[in-house]
Design a protein around this motif. Structure first.
Motif, PDB file in Angstrom:
ATOM      1  N   GLY A   1       0.818  -1.212   0.000  1.00 25.48           N
ATOM      2  CA  GLY A   1       0.000   0.000   0.000  1.00 25.48           C
ATOM      3  C   GLY A   1       0.844   1.251   0.000  1.00 25.48           C
ATOM      4  N   ILE A   2       1.893   1.253   0.835  1.00 26.73           N
ATOM      5  CA  ILE A   2       2.782   2.421   0.897  1.00 26.73           C
ATOM      6  C   ILE A   2       3.643   2.508  -0.355  1.00 26.73           C
ATOM      7  N   ALA A   3       4.167   1.360  -0.819  1.00 29.02           N
ATOM      8  CA  ALA A   3       5.043   1.362  -2.000  1.00 29.02           C
ATOM      9  C   ALA A   3       4.306   1.825  -3.251  1.00 29.02           C
ATOM     10  N   LEU A   4       3.032   1.462  -3.365  1.00 27.42           N
ATOM     11  CA  LEU A   4       2.265   1.802  -4.564  1.00 27.42           C
ATOM     12  C   LEU A   4       1.699   3.218  -4.546  1.00 27.42           C
ATOM     13  N   ARG A   5       1.826   3.920  -3.422  1.00 28.19           N
ATOM     14  CA  ARG A   5       1.332   5.298  -3.376  1.00 28.19           C
ATOM     15  C   ARG A   5       2.025   6.163  -4.429  1.00 28.19           C
ATOM     16  N   GLY A   6       3.315   5.935  -4.614  1.00 32.39           N
ATOM     17  CA  GLY A   6       4.041   6.709  -5.611  1.00 32.39           C
ATOM     18  C   GLY A   6       3.735   6.300  -7.041  1.00 32.39           C
ATOM     19  N   LEU A   7       3.024   5.168  -7.218  1.00 30.73           N
ATOM     20  CA  LEU A   7       2.702   4.681  -8.561  1.00 30.73           C
ATOM     21  C   LEU A   7       1.199   4.682  -8.832  1.00 30.73           C
ATOM     22  N   ARG A   8       0.427   5.300  -7.939  1.00 31.10           N
ATOM     23  CA  ARG A   8      -1.024   5.189  -8.065  1.00 31.10           C
ATOM     24  C   ARG A   8      -1.570   5.879  -9.321  1.00 31.10           C
ATOM     25  N   THR A   9      -0.826   6.856  -9.880  1.00 30.95           N
ATOM     26  CA  THR A   9      -1.276   7.532 -11.097  1.00 30.95           C
ATOM     27  C   THR A   9      -0.632   6.955 -12.357  1.00 30.95           C
ATOM     28  N   HIS A  10       0.177   5.907 -12.196  1.00 29.51           N
ATOM     29  CA  HIS A  10       0.853   5.293 -13.339  1.00 29.51           C
ATOM     30  C   HIS A  10      -0.163   4.530 -14.189  1.00 29.51           C
ATOM     31  N   GLU A  11      -0.233   4.838 -15.470  1.00 29.85           N
ATOM     32  CA  GLU A  11      -1.168   4.160 -16.356  1.00 29.85           C
ATOM     33  C   GLU A  11      -0.660   2.761 -16.697  1.00 29.85           C
ATOM     34  N   VAL A  12      -1.564   1.813 -16.694  1.00 31.08           N
ATOM     35  CA  VAL A  12      -1.247   0.438 -17.057  1.00 31.08           C
ATOM     36  C   VAL A  12      -2.009   0.110 -18.327  1.00 31.08           C
ATOM     37  N   ARG A  13      -1.303   0.210 -19.460  1.00 30.04           N
ATOM     38  CA  ARG A  13      -1.924  -0.016 -20.758  1.00 30.04           C
ATOM     39  C   ARG A  13      -1.518  -1.340 -21.388  1.00 30.04           C
ATOM     40  N   SER A  14      -0.483  -1.953 -20.849  1.00 31.63           N
ATOM     41  CA  SER A  14       0.010  -3.194 -21.438  1.00 31.63           C
ATOM     42  C   SER A  14       0.526  -4.107 -20.337  1.00 31.63           C
ATOM     43  N   VAL A  15       0.839  -5.332 -20.730  1.00 33.40           N
ATOM     44  CA  VAL A  15       1.421  -6.279 -19.775  1.00 33.40           C
ATOM     45  C   VAL A  15       2.769  -5.778 -19.277  1.00 33.40           C
ATOM     46  N   GLU A  16       3.535  -5.128 -20.161  1.00 33.69           N
ATOM     47  CA  GLU A  16       4.833  -4.591 -19.754  1.00 33.69           C
ATOM     48  C   GLU A  16       4.674  -3.535 -18.672  1.00 33.69           C
ATOM     49  N   ASP A  17       3.639  -2.683 -18.788  1.00 36.36           N
ATOM     50  CA  ASP A  17       3.382  -1.683 -17.752  1.00 36.36           C
ATOM     51  C   ASP A  17       3.043  -2.345 -16.426  1.00 36.36           C
ATOM     52  N   LEU A  18       2.272  -3.414 -16.476  1.00 38.71           N
ATOM     53  CA  LEU A  18       1.891  -4.125 -15.257  1.00 38.71           C
ATOM     54  C   LEU A  18       3.107  -4.732 -14.570  1.00 38.71           C
ATOM     55  N   VAL A  19       3.976  -5.354 -15.371  1.00 40.31           N
ATOM     56  CA  VAL A  19       5.209  -5.925 -14.817  1.00 40.31           C
ATOM     57  C   VAL A  19       6.079  -4.827 -14.225  1.00 40.31           C
TER      58      VAL A  19
END
Length: 420
Positions: free
Chosen positions: A166-184
């Motif tokens: 939860g804390i680690a993903l706070r800095g990535l919460r606005t990161h767009e995930v458009r592909s599998v590579e983005d998810l990885v």
């Protein structure tokens, strides 16, 4: 005014501590640990808890980190054609040679036998019994990320994982995930963020471990560590000579010319402990100072560096053999082959992982059922050996680039092929 100064002092001290490079903090932790161990004696055993916590957390992070690092490296690598096949062959050959050199040196010098521990003895005695609060706290820290979800009673483990992500993903919460590579990328970035937090407490783990060892056992284990340090440096030097021989036989450039051209990259790798940070400089020096073709320099220094971790693989194999010798155990040829296989797999994609040697070593130890407790003992000298093996990793990238360039220099004057 006096109250304001008092509130600012701890902040300033903490800021100076965090601003200091990790190796400086570890050196300070070793010195303080020796003093605490001498002062506290057997009572210093309680201070080993941070080291056990670090190992537990590293063990939990290692499998998903390596999985996602390999997936990302393979997804992003621009490979194709005969040159790509040759690149893979060179990378695999260099890694295997490095591991076999490490195992050969460890088998010949046997640094772990210089000062052996009793068979099966742990690096440090467990803290307390089952009712000890510190032991209960360590037991609640998950041994793996998926473990708590398969154990209905491991509620605290699930909470640990939820809070960390939860804390680690706070800095990535606005990161767009458009592909599998983005998810990885998001998943790997979050794990590396958590890994950075663990690295922050490594000096405290070193302090507690050194204090515990000195207080309970004295300096006996550190004599064996000295032998291990000598063995690793010897093996890394032999690997460097192997690279020089490969360049001499397979490239138009002489080893002295190559080393002279990339010396700044080797020094940067040693000083930073990161082959990823050094990557752009390595590529530039191969092009400008050594004079390699653009394709050869980019394939070896940019693409190959994601997979080439010869120094790290060599170190992990030697560490496994060292601990086995220290415990009076004998690793069969089959077990040593398993060490080779695990080290090769674990080294793929590890270039972008901070302190990759510590992370992947847990997997190598578990492959041959060695106690991971002894990894904490290696923390006391790992900061220096990490820089040595990182320089070897970069020299491996340089060697691959030179071999890809071939024995003829004529193509340097030609227009480089368009990049794909």
């Amino acid at each position: 005014m006096h109250s304001i100064d008092r509130t600012r002092s701890p902040t300033g001290l903490l800021a100076h501590w965090r601003a200091a490079p990790l190796y400086a903090r570890i050196i300070a932790a070793v010195a303080l640990g020796v003093g605490a161990g001498l002062a506290l004696g057997d009572a210093a055993q309680i201070l080993e808890t941070p080291a056990r916590l670090v190992l537990r957390l590293l063990g939990a992070l290692a499998p998903p980190l390596i999985l996602l690092a390999i997936v990302q490296a393979l997804m992003r690598a621009h490979l194709g054609g005969r040159q790509a096949l040759r690149l893979v062959t060179l990378l695999l050959t260099n890694t295997l040679v490095a591991i076999f050199i490490g195992l050969a040196v460890a088998n010949i010098l046997q640094p772990g036998a210089w000062m052996s521990a009793p068979p099966g003895a742990p690096a440090a005695n467990p803290v307390g019994g089952g009712t000890d609060p510190l032991t209960q706290f360590l037991d609640s820290v998950p041994k793996s990320i998926v473990g708590p979800f398969s154990d209905n009673g491991a509620v605290m483990g699930v909470i640990f994982i939820a809070v960390a992500f939860g804390i680690a993903l706070r800095g990535l919460r606005t990161h767009e995930v458009r592909s599998v590579e983005d998810l990885v990328h998001v998943a790997l970035t979050s794990l590396i963020t958590i890994l950075h937090w663990i690295i922050e407490i490594v000096p405290f783990a070193v302090f507690g471990l050194v204090a515990s060892i000195v207080g309970v056992k004295g300096f006996r284990d550190f004599f064996a560590l000295g032998g291990f340090f000598i063995a690793v440096v010897t093996a890394l030097a032999l690997q460097f000579l192997y690279y020089a021989l490969r360049i001499r036989l397979g490239s138009w450039a002489s080893p002295l010319h190559v080393v002279g051209g990339v010396r700044d990259a080797l020094l940067m790798a040693f000083s930073t402990g990161s082959s990823t940070v050094t990557m752009p400089l390595t590529y530039e020096l191969l092009r400008e100072k050594v004079g390699l073709r653009e394709q050869s320099a980019s394939m070896g220094a940019l693409v190959g560096s994601n997979f080439n971790n010869d120094g790290t693989a060599l170190y992990e194999a030697m560490a496994a053999l060292f601990v086995a010798q220290l415990l009076g155990l004998h690793l069969t040829l089959g077990q040593q082959f398993l060490v080779v296989l695990t080290s090769v797999v674990a080294s793929v994609g590890a270039a972008g992982i901070p302190e990759a040697g510590l992370v992947t070593m847990t997997m190598v130890f578990r492959a041959v059922s060695l106690p991971t407790d002894y990894i904490a003992l290696l923390l006391t000298i790992d900061w220096l050996l990490d820089r040595c093996r990182t320089a070897i990793n970069v020299m491996g990238d340089v060697t691959v680039s030179c071999l890809l360039d071939g024995k003829e220099r004529e193509g340097v004057e030609e227009t480089p092929p368009p990049s794909t």
